[in-house]
Design an enzyme around this catalytic site. Structure first.
Site, PDB file in Angstrom:
ATOM      1  N   LYS A  89       0.788  -1.269  -0.084  1.00  0.00           N
ATOM      2  CA  LYS A  89      -0.049  -0.197  -0.186  1.00  0.00           C
ATOM      3  C   LYS A  89       0.960   1.209  -0.189  1.00  0.00           C
ATOM      4  CE  LYS A  89      -3.878  -2.298   2.322  1.00  0.00           C
ATOM      5  NZ  LYS A  89      -5.184  -1.807   3.374  1.00  0.00           N
ATOM      6  N   TYR A  92     -12.417  -2.693  -3.865  1.00  0.00           N
ATOM      7  CA  TYR A  92     -12.829  -2.813  -2.618  1.00  0.00           C
ATOM      8  C   TYR A  92     -14.495  -2.930  -2.406  1.00  0.00           C
ATOM      9  CZ  TYR A  92      -8.559  -2.348   0.057  1.00  0.00           C
ATOM     10  OH  TYR A  92      -7.240  -2.448   0.679  1.00  0.00           O
ATOM     11  N   ASN A 117      -1.853   0.108   6.862  1.00  0.00           N
ATOM     12  CA  ASN A 117      -1.542  -1.177   7.345  1.00  0.00           C
ATOM     13  C   ASN A 117      -0.472  -1.638   6.445  1.00  0.00           C
ATOM     14  OD1 ASN A 117      -3.443  -1.886   5.697  1.00  0.00           O
ATOM     15  ND2 ASN A 117      -4.497  -3.102   7.071  1.00  0.00           N
ATOM     16  N   HIS A 150      -2.195  -5.232   1.648  1.00  0.00           N
ATOM     17  CA  HIS A 150      -3.566  -5.990   1.461  1.00  0.00           C
ATOM     18  C   HIS A 150      -3.210  -7.627   1.055  1.00  0.00           C
ATOM     19  CE1 HIS A 150      -7.459  -7.047   0.136  1.00  0.00           C
ATOM     20  NE2 HIS A 150      -6.847  -7.563  -0.826  1.00  0.00           N
ATOM     21  N   GLU A 162      -9.481 -11.224  -7.551  1.00  0.00           N
ATOM     22  CA  GLU A 162      -8.140 -10.074  -7.411  1.00  0.00           C
ATOM     23  C   GLU A 162      -7.198 -10.339  -8.466  1.00  0.00           C
ATOM     24  OE1 GLU A 162      -7.513  -9.778  -2.986  1.00  0.00           O
ATOM     25  OE2 GLU A 162      -9.282  -8.953  -2.593  1.00  0.00           O
TER      26      GLU A 162
HETATM   27  P1  CMP Z   1      -7.124  -4.524   3.988  1.00  0.00           P
HETATM   28  O1  CMP Z   1      -6.729  -6.090   4.023  1.00  0.00           O
HETATM   29  O2  CMP Z   1      -6.710  -3.879   2.431  1.00  0.00           O
HETATM   30  O3  CMP Z   1      -8.999  -4.789   3.561  1.00  0.00           O
HETATM   31  C1  CMP Z   1      -9.802  -3.460   3.858  1.00  0.00           C
HETATM   32  C2  CMP Z   1      -8.958  -2.331   4.416  1.00  0.00           C
HETATM   33  O4  CMP Z   1      -9.984  -1.633   5.194  1.00  0.00           O
HETATM   34  C3  CMP Z   1      -8.429  -3.156   5.448  1.00  0.00           C
HETATM   35  O5  CMP Z   1      -7.013  -3.881   5.189  1.00  0.00           O
HETATM   36  C4  CMP Z   1      -7.854  -2.009   6.269  1.00  0.00           C
HETATM   37  O6  CMP Z   1      -6.874  -1.077   6.024  1.00  0.00           O
HETATM   38  C5  CMP Z   1      -9.087  -0.981   5.852  1.00  0.00           C
HETATM   39  N1  CMP Z   1      -9.976  -0.546   7.231  1.00  0.00           N
HETATM   40  C6  CMP Z   1     -10.281   0.515   7.818  1.00  0.00           C
HETATM   41  N2  CMP Z   1     -11.028   0.610   8.743  1.00  0.00           N
HETATM   42  C7  CMP Z   1     -11.292  -0.453   9.025  1.00  0.00           C
HETATM   43  C8  CMP Z   1     -11.933  -1.244   9.990  1.00  0.00           C
HETATM   44  N3  CMP Z   1     -12.573  -0.613  11.121  1.00  0.00           N
HETATM   45  N4  CMP Z   1     -12.062  -2.487   9.913  1.00  0.00           N
HETATM   46  C9  CMP Z   1     -11.456  -3.387   8.982  1.00  0.00           C
HETATM   47  N5  CMP Z   1     -10.648  -2.860   8.071  1.00  0.00           N
HETATM   48  C10 CMP Z   1     -10.608  -1.375   8.046  1.00  0.00           C
END
Ligand code: CMP
Length: 136
Positions: free
Chosen positions: A12, A52, A115, A118, A129
């Site tokens: 990311k 998403y 984070n 993904h 995906e």
């Molecule tokens: P990712 O694995 O990319 O999938 C969806 C993303 O939503 C997740 O990582 C997080 O970075 C983001 N996200 C933001 N807020 C939340 C939340 N409250 N719970 C889960 N995912 C979240």
């Protein structure tokens, strides 16, 4: 299950910006995940929204799409035994503060949004995906 699988991984914007691409790739390769395809791209907010869309009912959806399209990302196809589960274990919990020691999100994640990575959450979603980024 010990089948050879493929999964999609995204590095990311927060991790690309901090020059963590090679550090993160080496975690995958040291753990026997082969990087079969790899490209650095910058997607639009509309493309992020499509990617998403499973999260479209969530309160964080708009912010999530804005974030994924905020800067360059690296998308990869990882291949190996149990690649989907292995990648998820290497990434750690979604929220870096809950992630296990030595996982990518514990090492590099800044927040639940930033984070760092993904990864597909199932074989079925991995296929979708991978198709989204590589087979269009
Ligand atoms: P990712 O694995 O990319 O999938 C969806 C993303 O939503 C997740 O990582 C997080 O970075 C983001 N996200 C933001 N807020 C939340 C939340 N409250 N719970 C889960 N995912 C979240």
């Amino acid at each position: 299950m010990n089948d050879l699988e493929q999964t999609l991984s995204i590095i990311k914007p927060d991790a690309v910006e901090r020059n963590l691409i090679e550090d993160i790739k080496s975690i995958f390769t040291k753990n026997n995940l082969v990087i079969k395809e790899n490209k650095k791209i910058h997607i639009t907010k509309e493309e992020a929204a499509e990617f998403y869309k499973v999260h479209q009912s969530k309160p964080f959806y708009d912010q999530l799409c804005a974030y994924l399209s905020s800067g360059p990302i690296v998308v990869m196809i990882l291949e190996g035994k149990d690649a989907v589960l292995k990648n998820r274990k290497l990434m750690g919990a979604t929220d870096p503060k809950n992630a296990d020691e030595n996982t990518i999100r514990k090492l590099y994640g800044i927040s639940i949004d930033k984070n760092s990575v993904h990864g597909s959450d199932s074989i079925e979603n991995a296929k979708k995906e991978i198709k989204f980024f590589f087979l269009n």
